[in-house]
Design an enzyme around this catalytic site. Structure first.
Site, PDB file in Angstrom:
ATOM      1  N   ASP A  37      20.155  21.828  36.020  1.00  0.00           N
ATOM      2  CA  ASP A  37      20.817  20.651  36.586  1.00  0.00           C
ATOM      3  C   ASP A  37      20.574  19.421  35.713  1.00  0.00           C
ATOM      4  O   ASP A  37      19.666  19.393  34.893  1.00  0.00           O
ATOM      5  CB  ASP A  37      20.285  20.400  38.001  1.00  0.00           C
ATOM      6  CG  ASP A  37      21.185  19.502  38.823  1.00  0.00           C
ATOM      7  OD1 ASP A  37      22.358  19.342  38.468  1.00  0.00           O
ATOM      8  OD2 ASP A  37      20.705  18.953  39.831  1.00  0.00           O
ATOM      9  N   HIS A  65      32.987  23.608  39.065  1.00  0.00           N
ATOM     10  CA  HIS A  65      32.295  22.401  39.511  1.00  0.00           C
ATOM     11  C   HIS A  65      32.145  21.365  38.400  1.00  0.00           C
ATOM     12  O   HIS A  65      32.426  20.182  38.609  1.00  0.00           O
ATOM     13  CB  HIS A  65      30.922  22.784  40.072  1.00  0.00           C
ATOM     14  CG  HIS A  65      30.053  21.612  40.407  1.00  0.00           C
ATOM     15  ND1 HIS A  65      30.389  20.695  41.367  1.00  0.00           N
ATOM     16  CD2 HIS A  65      28.850  21.214  39.899  1.00  0.00           C
ATOM     17  CE1 HIS A  65      29.444  19.771  41.450  1.00  0.00           C
ATOM     18  NE2 HIS A  65      28.505  20.060  40.569  1.00  0.00           N
TER      19      HIS A  65
END
Length: 318
Positions: free
Chosen positions: A38, A179
């Site tokens: 992330d 995404h």
């Protein structure tokens, strides 16, 4: 910082909610609870960012900080608001074993030489737009490349455009609804005013063996896990809220694509209804992947204004 603020404001400040964030243990440190690396695609701000890496989006400081050049409302900001930022917080519960089970149950049949787990991993990478290592599917569509994924000089250096392919029809490398493509469209659309600076952290315990075996998350409150999502921007209506409502929730974003992109299955919403995306099957760009369950559930959140330390010290606390 919280203790410093409480000491500074005394009885004028009351703590009403606490959520303990945790960096995951090795080898998962830096990864969110589904397992994906992330915080890779952050914008770079000239004068603030030291040594931007290839592929970073260069933006004016005022896109993130109020009162700085590029802030579209700079003329109406009070002087003390300089270098502050609007903060979005969301507590996002993640149903990890359920998501893993969904990938296994919906993995396309191709490539036929792959094991079921490999095809499930490929499906997850195409939903996310990155492999768990952080390697983008746009650069390595069929297999993970942990070396690339861990290299900041490579893992952000792509734009969805490829020689010999039409960017408006090509989903071989990265689905239109992935995404990372929905939240930062790169060459699909120039969006200098819609960047956000993210600073989230996982919360909750690691997945237990019992949950993994059952394919279901525990209902015990102390076993809830997810992401404490935080973003900063000078305008929420151009930052987080715009990305959510105009990009992630729109089946037609990015515009001009064939077939329709569908929803961002990680972040997008359809008023509680089912969601879908095209391009999840690398061998059939027209195949529609349906998702009838939300595996990322908003547990609440709020919009705040985060002033600069000097504003707190010299103006707000006086």
């Amino acid at each position: 910082m919280v203790n410093w603020l409480e000491a500074l404001f005394g009885t004028d400040m009351t703590r009403i909610y606490t959520l303990q964030g945790n960096i995951r243990p090795p080898p998962f440190d830096g990864h969110e609870m589904f397992g994906y690396l992330d915080g890779i695609s952050q914008p770079a701000i000239p004068g603030f960012t030291i040594n931007p890496v290839p592929g970073q989006q260069l933006i004016n400081p005022g896109v993130i900080l109020t009162g700085e050049p590029g802030d579209t409302l700079i003329a109406s900001r009070p002087a003390w608001a300089k270098d502050g930022s609007f903060l979005v917080f969301r507590q996002l519960k993640q149903l990890v074993p359920e998501f893993d089970k969904y990938l296994l149950n919906n993995a396309p049949a191709q490539p036929s030489s792959y094991s079921l787990q490999d095809r499930a991993d490929l499906l997850g990478a195409r939903i996310m737009g990155r492999w768990k290592s952080g390697a983008p599917t746009d650069l390595t569509p069929l297999v993970d490349d942990p070396v690339l994924g861990g290299d900041p000089n490579q893992n952000n250096n792509f734009d969805f455009d490829h020689i010999g392919y039409n960017i408006n029809t090509n989903q071989k490398h990265c689905p239109f609804g992935a995404h990372i493509r929905k939240s930062r469209p790169r060459k699909d659309l120039n969006t200098p005013l819609n960047a956000i600076m993210r600073s989230g952290i996982p919360y909750g315990p690691e997945l237990s063996a019992a949950e993994a075996a059952q394919g279901a998350s525990s209902s015990a409150p102390d076993l809830e896990r997810g992401l404490a999502f935080v973003s900063y921007q000078s305008r929420i209506d151009l930052g987080f809220r715009f990305i959510q409502t105009q990009w992630a929730n729109s089946v037609n974003f990015a515009p001009g694509k064939t077939p329709q992109p569908g929803y961002d299955l990680i972040f997008g919403q359809n008023n509680g209804g089912p969601r879908w995306m095209s391009g999840a099957d690398i061998s059939n760009p027209n195949w529609i992947l349906n998702m009838f369950t939300e595996f990322v559930i908003s547990r609440g959140g709020e919009y705040f204004y985060s002033p600069s330390i000097s504003a707190i010290r010299d103006v707000i606390s006086v």
